[in-house]
Scaffold this active site. Structure first.
Site, PDB file in Angstrom:
ATOM      1  N   ARG A 131       9.815 -13.103  41.203  1.00 27.66           N
ATOM      2  CA  ARG A 131      10.911 -12.272  41.714  1.00 27.66           C
ATOM      3  C   ARG A 131      10.684 -11.912  43.171  1.00 27.66           C
TER       4      ARG A 131
ATOM      5  N   THR B 216       2.240   5.857  15.234  1.00 28.88           N
ATOM      6  CA  THR B 216       2.478   6.728  14.067  1.00 28.88           C
ATOM      7  C   THR B 216       1.858   6.170  12.811  1.00 28.88           C
TER       8      THR B 216
ATOM      9  N   THR C  83       2.204   6.937   1.598  1.00 30.98           N
ATOM     10  CA  THR C  83       3.117   7.909   2.213  1.00 30.98           C
ATOM     11  C   THR C  83       4.300   8.232   1.306  1.00 30.98           C
TER      12      THR C  83
ATOM     13  N   TYR D 166       0.875  -1.181   0.000  1.00 35.32           N
ATOM     14  CA  TYR D 166       0.000   0.000   0.000  1.00 35.32           C
ATOM     15  C   TYR D 166       0.905   1.222   0.000  1.00 35.32           C
TER      16      TYR D 166
ATOM     17  N   GLU E 290      -0.507   4.202  10.182  1.00 39.22           N
ATOM     18  CA  GLU E 290      -1.966   4.193  10.043  1.00 39.22           C
ATOM     19  C   GLU E 290      -2.570   5.468  10.634  1.00 39.22           C
TER      20      GLU E 290
ATOM     21  N   GLN F  63       4.326  -1.633  43.111  1.00 37.69           N
ATOM     22  CA  GLN F  63       4.315  -2.495  41.913  1.00 37.69           C
ATOM     23  C   GLN F  63       2.884  -2.668  41.403  1.00 37.69           C
TER      24      GLN F  63
HETATM   25  C1  LIG Z   1       3.053  -9.488  13.356  1.00 39.19           C
HETATM   26  C2  LIG Z   1       3.824  -8.553  14.263  1.00 39.19           C
HETATM   27  C3  LIG Z   1       2.951  -7.423  14.693  1.00 39.19           C
HETATM   28  C4  LIG Z   1       3.251  -6.227  13.861  1.00 39.19           C
HETATM   29  C5  LIG Z   1       2.023  -5.790  13.160  1.00 39.19           C
HETATM   30  C6  LIG Z   1       2.192  -5.923  11.662  1.00 39.19           C
HETATM   31  C7  LIG Z   1       0.914  -5.733  10.978  1.00 39.19           C
HETATM   32  C8  LIG Z   1       0.267  -4.462  11.460  1.00 39.19           C
HETATM   33  C9  LIG Z   1      -0.713  -4.027  10.462  1.00 39.19           C
HETATM   34  C10 LIG Z   1      -0.401  -3.192   9.497  1.00 39.19           C
HETATM   35  C11 LIG Z   1       0.884  -2.487   9.487  1.00 39.19           C
HETATM   36  C12 LIG Z   1       0.586  -1.048   9.395  1.00 39.19           C
HETATM   37  C13 LIG Z   1       1.276  -0.435   8.244  1.00 39.19           C
HETATM   38  C14 LIG Z   1       1.001   1.015   8.255  1.00 39.19           C
HETATM   39  C15 LIG Z   1       0.419   1.426   6.949  1.00 39.19           C
HETATM   40  C16 LIG Z   1       0.279   2.904   6.859  1.00 39.19           C
HETATM   41  O1  LIG Z   1       0.737   3.656   7.673  1.00 39.19           O
HETATM   42  S1  LIG Z   1      -0.658   3.374   5.515  1.00 39.19           S
HETATM   43  C17 LIG Z   1      -0.665   5.132   5.582  1.00 39.19           C
HETATM   44  C18 LIG Z   1      -1.458   5.651   6.742  1.00 39.19           C
HETATM   45  N1  LIG Z   1      -1.629   7.059   6.600  1.00 39.19           N
HETATM   46  C19 LIG Z   1      -2.551   7.742   7.277  1.00 39.19           C
HETATM   47  O2  LIG Z   1      -3.238   7.234   8.143  1.00 39.19           O
HETATM   48  C20 LIG Z   1      -2.712   9.187   6.895  1.00 39.19           C
HETATM   49  C21 LIG Z   1      -3.504   9.955   7.919  1.00 39.19           C
HETATM   50  N2  LIG Z   1      -4.174  11.086   7.294  1.00 39.19           N
HETATM   51  C22 LIG Z   1      -5.501  10.991   6.924  1.00 39.19           C
HETATM   52  O3  LIG Z   1      -6.183  10.022   7.100  1.00 39.19           O
HETATM   53  C23 LIG Z   1      -6.101  12.246   6.288  1.00 39.19           C
HETATM   54  O4  LIG Z   1      -5.072  13.016   5.711  1.00 39.19           O
HETATM   55  C24 LIG Z   1      -6.866  13.119   7.344  1.00 39.19           C
HETATM   56  C25 LIG Z   1      -8.091  12.373   7.758  1.00 39.19           C
HETATM   57  C26 LIG Z   1      -5.979  13.424   8.540  1.00 39.19           C
HETATM   58  C27 LIG Z   1      -7.237  14.441   6.700  1.00 39.19           C
HETATM   59  O5  LIG Z   1      -7.864  14.123   5.511  1.00 39.19           O
HETATM   60  P1  LIG Z   1      -8.440  15.292   4.560  1.00 39.19           P
HETATM   61  O6  LIG Z   1      -8.775  14.666   3.275  1.00 39.19           O
HETATM   62  O7  LIG Z   1      -7.517  16.448   4.573  1.00 39.19           O
HETATM   63  O8  LIG Z   1      -9.824  15.581   5.251  1.00 39.19           O
HETATM   64  P2  LIG Z   1     -10.278  16.656   6.298  1.00 39.19           P
HETATM   65  O9  LIG Z   1     -10.362  17.975   5.607  1.00 39.19           O
HETATM   66  O10 LIG Z   1      -9.524  16.581   7.566  1.00 39.19           O
HETATM   67  O11 LIG Z   1     -11.752  16.079   6.550  1.00 39.19           O
HETATM   68  C28 LIG Z   1     -12.726  16.166   5.521  1.00 39.19           C
HETATM   69  C29 LIG Z   1     -13.917  15.376   5.984  1.00 39.19           C
HETATM   70  O12 LIG Z   1     -13.645  13.992   5.761  1.00 39.19           O
HETATM   71  C30 LIG Z   1     -13.834  13.279   6.962  1.00 39.19           C
HETATM   72  N3  LIG Z   1     -12.925  12.148   6.976  1.00 39.19           N
HETATM   73  C31 LIG Z   1     -11.572  12.197   7.007  1.00 39.19           C
HETATM   74  N4  LIG Z   1     -11.058  10.931   6.999  1.00 39.19           N
HETATM   75  C32 LIG Z   1     -12.121  10.085   6.947  1.00 39.19           C
HETATM   76  C33 LIG Z   1     -12.226   8.658   6.922  1.00 39.19           C
HETATM   77  N5  LIG Z   1     -11.148   7.847   6.996  1.00 39.19           N
HETATM   78  N6  LIG Z   1     -13.489   8.148   6.858  1.00 39.19           N
HETATM   79  C34 LIG Z   1     -14.573   8.965   6.846  1.00 39.19           C
HETATM   80  N7  LIG Z   1     -14.533  10.317   6.880  1.00 39.19           N
HETATM   81  C35 LIG Z   1     -13.306  10.863   6.936  1.00 39.19           C
HETATM   82  C36 LIG Z   1     -13.539  14.265   8.048  1.00 39.19           C
HETATM   83  O13 LIG Z   1     -14.125  13.863   9.264  1.00 39.19           O
HETATM   84  C37 LIG Z   1     -14.187  15.527   7.466  1.00 39.19           C
HETATM   85  O14 LIG Z   1     -15.573  15.425   7.648  1.00 39.19           O
HETATM   86  P3  LIG Z   1     -16.401  16.773   7.940  1.00 39.19           P
HETATM   87  O15 LIG Z   1     -16.112  17.677   6.760  1.00 39.19           O
HETATM   88  O16 LIG Z   1     -17.826  16.312   8.014  1.00 39.19           O
HETATM   89  O17 LIG Z   1     -15.876  17.325   9.217  1.00 39.19           O
HETATM   90  C1  LIG Z   2       6.749   1.116  10.818  1.00 34.71           C
HETATM   91  C2  LIG Z   2       6.000   1.970   9.822  1.00 34.71           C
HETATM   92  C3  LIG Z   2       5.356   1.359   8.751  1.00 34.71           C
HETATM   93  C4  LIG Z   2       4.699   2.140   7.800  1.00 34.71           C
HETATM   94  N1  LIG Z   2       4.096   1.513   6.725  1.00 34.71           N
HETATM   95  C5  LIG Z   2       3.493   2.270   5.781  1.00 34.71           C
HETATM   96  C6  LIG Z   2       2.906   1.646   4.634  1.00 34.71           C
HETATM   97  O1  LIG Z   2       2.941   0.432   4.493  1.00 34.71           O
HETATM   98  N2  LIG Z   2       2.324   2.427   3.689  1.00 34.71           N
HETATM   99  C7  LIG Z   2       2.274   3.797   3.807  1.00 34.71           C
HETATM  100  O2  LIG Z   2       1.728   4.463   2.913  1.00 34.71           O
HETATM  101  N3  LIG Z   2       2.812   4.434   4.902  1.00 34.71           N
HETATM  102  C8  LIG Z   2       3.421   3.694   5.866  1.00 34.71           C
HETATM  103  N4  LIG Z   2       3.980   4.313   6.973  1.00 34.71           N
HETATM  104  C9  LIG Z   2       3.976   5.781   7.047  1.00 34.71           C
HETATM  105  C10 LIG Z   2       2.990   6.278   8.088  1.00 34.71           C
HETATM  106  O3  LIG Z   2       1.683   6.068   7.650  1.00 34.71           O
HETATM  107  C11 LIG Z   2       3.251   7.763   8.361  1.00 34.71           C
HETATM  108  O4  LIG Z   2       4.526   7.865   8.965  1.00 34.71           O
HETATM  109  C12 LIG Z   2       2.174   8.316   9.284  1.00 34.71           C
HETATM  110  O5  LIG Z   2       0.977   8.462   8.564  1.00 34.71           O
HETATM  111  C13 LIG Z   2       2.582   9.662   9.907  1.00 34.71           C
HETATM  112  O6  LIG Z   2       2.820  10.612   8.895  1.00 34.71           O
HETATM  113  P1  LIG Z   2       4.200  11.432   8.870  1.00 34.71           P
HETATM  114  O7  LIG Z   2       5.298  10.451   8.981  1.00 34.71           O
HETATM  115  O8  LIG Z   2       4.101  12.340   7.735  1.00 34.71           O
HETATM  116  O9  LIG Z   2       4.192  12.257  10.232  1.00 34.71           O
HETATM  117  P2  LIG Z   2       3.941  13.869  10.365  1.00 34.71           P
HETATM  118  O10 LIG Z   2       2.530  14.190  10.031  1.00 34.71           O
HETATM  119  O11 LIG Z   2       5.029  14.573   9.638  1.00 34.71           O
HETATM  120  O12 LIG Z   2       4.119  13.968  11.939  1.00 34.71           O
HETATM  121  C14 LIG Z   2       5.195  14.677  12.512  1.00 34.71           C
HETATM  122  C15 LIG Z   2       4.648  15.462  13.707  1.00 34.71           C
HETATM  123  O13 LIG Z   2       3.764  16.482  13.202  1.00 34.71           O
HETATM  124  C16 LIG Z   2       2.539  16.463  13.920  1.00 34.71           C
HETATM  125  N5  LIG Z   2       1.446  16.943  13.059  1.00 34.71           N
HETATM  126  C17 LIG Z   2       1.279  16.697  11.732  1.00 34.71           C
HETATM  127  N6  LIG Z   2       0.174  17.307  11.279  1.00 34.71           N
HETATM  128  C18 LIG Z   2      -0.374  17.979  12.322  1.00 34.71           C
HETATM  129  C19 LIG Z   2      -1.537  18.805  12.488  1.00 34.71           C
HETATM  130  N7  LIG Z   2      -2.368  19.076  11.483  1.00 34.71           N
HETATM  131  N8  LIG Z   2      -1.788  19.299  13.726  1.00 34.71           N
HETATM  132  C20 LIG Z   2      -0.968  19.004  14.769  1.00 34.71           C
HETATM  133  N9  LIG Z   2       0.145  18.247  14.661  1.00 34.71           N
HETATM  134  C21 LIG Z   2       0.431  17.740  13.456  1.00 34.71           C
HETATM  135  C22 LIG Z   2       2.362  15.007  14.300  1.00 34.71           C
HETATM  136  O14 LIG Z   2       1.479  14.895  15.428  1.00 34.71           O
HETATM  137  C23 LIG Z   2       3.788  14.590  14.641  1.00 34.71           C
HETATM  138  O15 LIG Z   2       4.054  14.919  15.994  1.00 34.71           O
HETATM  139  C24 LIG Z   2       4.666   3.554   7.931  1.00 34.71           C
HETATM  140  C25 LIG Z   2       5.306   4.171   9.017  1.00 34.71           C
HETATM  141  C26 LIG Z   2       5.965   3.388   9.960  1.00 34.71           C
HETATM  142  C27 LIG Z   2       6.665   4.067  11.114  1.00 34.71           C
END
Ligand SMILES: CCCCCCCC/C=C\CCCCCC(=O)SCCNC(=O)CCNC(=O)[C@H](O)C(C)(C)COP(=O)(O)OP(=O)(O)OC[C@H]1O[C@@H](n2cnc3c(N)ncnc32)[C@H](O)[C@@H]1OP(=O)(O)O
Ligand SMILES: Cc1cc2nc3c(=O)[nH]c(=O)nc-3n(C[C@H](O)[C@H](O)[C@H](O)COP(=O)(O)OP(=O)(O)OC[C@H]3O[C@@H](n4cnc5c(N)ncnc54)[C@H](O)[C@@H]3O)c2cc1C
Length: 624
Positions: free
Chosen positions: A290, A402, A118, A115, A404, A310
């Site tokens: 312990r 961080t 980022t 996926y 997701e 503890q």
């Molecule tokens: C086996 C060993 C154990 C280890 C475990 C391994 C397995 C673990 C599982 C998986 C591994 C994980 C891998 C990680 C993968 C990733 O990290 S993928 C990338 C993840 N990235 C993010 O999460 C990015 C976060 N940012 C966002 O989601 C969006 O940018 C935001 C929501 C912060 C802002 O979006 P934006 O488009 O700018 O919208 P807004 O203006 O803030 O809001 C507009 C309206 O939309 C609504 N909204 C926003 N998000 C959602 C949503 N998801 N669903 C429904 N609605 C949503 C928001 O509430 C606003 O609504 P209103 O206008 O009515 O207020």
């Molecule tokens: C182990 C790992 C696995 C990952 N796997 C994937 C993957 O498979 N696919 C993928 O697409 N991504 C993946 N990511 C990326 C991950 O989804 C991003 O790192 C995460 O969404 C945070 O975004 P960023 O790194 O840009 O942090 P930033 O947003 O740059 O955060 C930096 C600091 O800024 C602050 N900040 C940012 N915006 C605001 C705001 N509006 N208001 C206040 N504070 C704010 C945050 O709170 C934080 O303290 C992975 C990351 C890690 C660590």
């Protein structure tokens, strides 16, 4: 108690079977994992994943069993992103035809997906992503390109060395207009020799926090140089581009683009409860073994678990493990319910699902990371050893704060949802679902605390009312202060620290409420419900720092080990010399020490080159 934790007798049976399958297979050994180099560890992950697939096919494992097998192997790798994000993204954003084509290959592991959202320059701000997908009507293709260094895809799991395909999120440009972020399926590597396809520069982003941990995963970097893909590789359930290049948005909310993240956030809550329960299991069992200091008359030393300090540090984590488990079971129901409603174009509960998954993912992962670190300290020096299992557990689960979605960014999303609800209540709209309590604003803004004794605090209605009043007052206070600002946006920004606190209070109310609701169910086992009631009291009271906790701790202490045994973890999965079921801690610690490569020779490498000359020289000097 095992059934209360697992959710059903079936869940206990399947989990036991898969845990034993993994623990009994030498390929899945993990006791030397932290001693491997980065390349050895990565190769070990490939070996385990391939062996897991082989066993899945040989044993005709169900999806539930295969997921548990992956979970008990306990080694982050490309398979996590393939099953947890690549497949769900196609399911959620692909048309029926696209699902048929791509999922058939994905389910058979003919392709390995990730996926790729980022970028180096943007992660939280999805709308700020820079990768472009420009439609070329002359060839009916999208041109995928990384226009800047910061647009390099950065972090996707498996992208570095393993994935052959990805769902790539990019700015869709057609007829000269930018329509924002959409998902595209891209092949990244040849299925013949695994070499990157033309125009694709791809690699690993380098080592990560902790030994072992996520270093088993090849999080990657990718730059695209005008790579062409067919138009039909744009995921077209939410929007389409016609053959002529016309952009057509379907009649679903654009937020469904974020659906995969909502799905993963709800799974992460269950992951957090499991990680927290593992750390608590280790610390409680070790605390019972312990002994330090005892009676002055030379009597037996005291179990450290008997010390009040503890207990006051550890038992809130024990309560939180159960609390997060139960709210995670509810969240899975909520997500399933919303998904079913989406099928019939009912989008009414989408905002609630977003707020709940974002808020619960944030609160549970932050609390879990802090708790695992504290459990290390609760085990004294031995908690710092890799053989305790705690450093690895911390390193693997810390990034959940961080990935997701950064936890603060997600809590601000919850706060936005709460402010919207407060203003709707002010205009007479009755809130529903997890904000229904806000409809009781008159009472909750004036009510006085009805809890005075520990017994009062075991009264669910009293606990719930206190948490409702706390959450509502914090939200209303923020709304009132925002209204005094020059603009809503300015007010929200100024108040953001308070808004985060209000969001946490709202989420903690949800967790407490779901714990209380769990206790209203039929719970098997003699005395189990009573123990869970005490844990519910501890979870609630520790959040508001109530001095009556000590009495509850004393009541839980006699059953503390039984409460962690109920998690039903094999020694293999726990991976801890301190948390062994048989309590044979010291011989286990001693045995593990000798496995370290440093002990392969009695005289260490480097002695001849660096130590001997120094010692000899100093000795000579001392004789002058
Ligand atoms: C086996 C060993 C154990 C280890 C475990 C391994 C397995 C673990 C599982 C998986 C591994 C994980 C891998 C990680 C993968 C990733 O990290 S993928 C990338 C993840 N990235 C993010 O999460 C990015 C976060 N940012 C966002 O989601 C969006 O940018 C935001 C929501 C912060 C802002 O979006 P934006 O488009 O700018 O919208 P807004 O203006 O803030 O809001 C507009 C309206 O939309 C609504 N909204 C926003 N998000 C959602 C949503 N998801 N669903 C429904 N609605 C949503 C928001 O509430 C606003 O609504 P209103 O206008 O009515 O207020
Ligand atoms: C182990 C790992 C696995 C990952 N796997 C994937 C993957 O498979 N696919 C993928 O697409 N991504 C993946 N990511 C990326 C991950 O989804 C991003 O790192 C995460 O969404 C945070 O975004 P960023 O790194 O840009 O942090 P930033 O947003 O740059 O955060 C930096 C600091 O800024 C602050 N900040 C940012 N915006 C605001 C705001 N509006 N208001 C206040 N504070 C704010 C945050 O709170 C934080 O303290 C992975 C990351 C890690 C660590």
């Amino acid at each position: 108690m095992k059934v209360a934790w697992a959710g059903s007798r079936h869940a206990v049976e399947v989990a036991d079977r898969m845990a034993c399958l993994v623990a009994s297979d030498p390929v899945f050994r993990k006791d030397t994992r932290t001693m491997l180099s980065r390349k050895e560890l990565f190769k070990d992950t490939l070996k385990k994943a391939a062996h897991a697939w082989k066993r899945t096919v040989e044993l005709h494992l169900t999806e539930e069993e295969a997921n548990l097998l992956r979970l008990y192997i306990d080694q982050p790798g490309y398979v996590d992103l393939h099953w947890v994000m690549f497949v769900p993204a196609i399911k959620g954003q692909g048309t029926e035809e696209q699902q048929k084509k791509w999922l058939t290959m994905a389910y058979k592991f003919q392709i390995i997906g990730t996926y790729a959202q980022t970028e180096l320059g943007h992660g939280s701000n999805v709308q700020g992503l820079e990768t472009t997908a420009t439609f070329d009507p002359s060839t009916d293709e999208f041109i995928m390109h990384s226009p800047t260094l910061t647009s390099s895809k950065w972090w996707p799991g498996g992208l570095g060395k393993t994935s052959t395909h990805a769902v790539v999120y990019a700015r869709l440009i057609t007829e000269g207009k930018d329509y924002g972020i959409h998902g595209f399926i891209m092949q990244l590597r040849s299925l013949d020799d695994h070499s990157p396809l033309p125009g694709i520069t791809i690699g690993d982003i380098g080592g990560k926090f902790g030994s072992g941990a996520y270093n088993s995963m090849d999080n990657g970097v990718m730059r695209l140089d005008h790579v062409r893909i067919p138009r039909d590789q744009m995921l077209m359930r939410l929007a389409q581009v016609t053959r002529e290049g016309k952009y057509v948005h379907s009649d679903v909310p654009k937020q469904l683009l974020y659906g995969t993240m909502v799905y993963v956030r709800q799974t992460i809550v269950a992951d957090a409860s499991r990680a927290l329960s593992r750390a608590v299991c280790i610390a409680v069992r070790y605390g019972a073994i312990r002994k330090q200091f005892g009676s002055k008359a030379g009597g037996p030393e005291t179990q450290v678990l008997n010390y009040k300090t503890q207990q006051s540090r550890l038992f809130p984590f024990l309560a939180s493990a159960y609390a997060f488990r139960f709210v995670g079971q509810w969240l899975k129901w909520l997500y399933t319910d919303v998904t079913q409603k989406l099928e019939s174009k009912d989008f009414s509960t989408l905002p609630e699902a977003h707020a709940c998954t974002a808020g619960l993912k944030s609160v549970t992962t932050s609390a879990t990371a802090d708790a695992i670190e504290e459990c290390q300290k609760l085990c004294g020096g031995h908690g710092y050893l890799n053989s305790s299992g705690l450093p690895e557990l911390f390193a693997v689960n810390l990034p959940a704060c961080t990935y997701e979605g950064d936890n603060v960014v997600l809590l601000l999303q919850v706060a936005r949802f709460l402010m919207k609800t407060v203003s709707q209540v002010a205009s007479g709209k009755q809130p529903v679902g997890t904000t229904a309590y806000m409809g009781n604003i008159q009472h909750l803004m004036q009510c006085k605390s009805v809890v005075n004794t520990v017994e009062d605090w075991l009264n669910p209605a009293a606990i719930k009312e206190v948490f409702e009043a706390r959450a509502l007052r914090m939200a209303v206070n923020c709304a009132q202060n925002i209204s005094k600002a020059p603009s809503q946006e300015e007010g929200f920004s100024e108040l953001s620290p308070d808004l985060v606190e209000a969001a946490v209070a709202h989420v903690q109310l949800i967790i407490v409420t779901k714990f209380i609701e769990k206790l209203q169910e039929d719970i098997l086992g003699h005395g189990v419900k009573e123990q869970l009631q005490k844990l519910c009291g501890i979870y609630a009271l520790h959040l508001i720092h109530n001095e009556r906790l000590g009495k509850l701790y004393a009541q839980v202490r006699p059953n503390a080990v039984a409460l962690v045994d109920a998690f039903d973890y094999t020694d293999h999965y726990l991976g801890s010399a301190l948390g062994r079921y048989d309590g044979d801690v010291y011989s286990a610690l001693y045995k593990e020490a000798w496995k370290d490569p440093l002990n392969e020779t009695v005289v260490p490498d480097g002695y001849q080159e660096h130590l001997r000359p120094l010692l000899k020289q100093q000795l000579k000097l001392s004789r002058l």
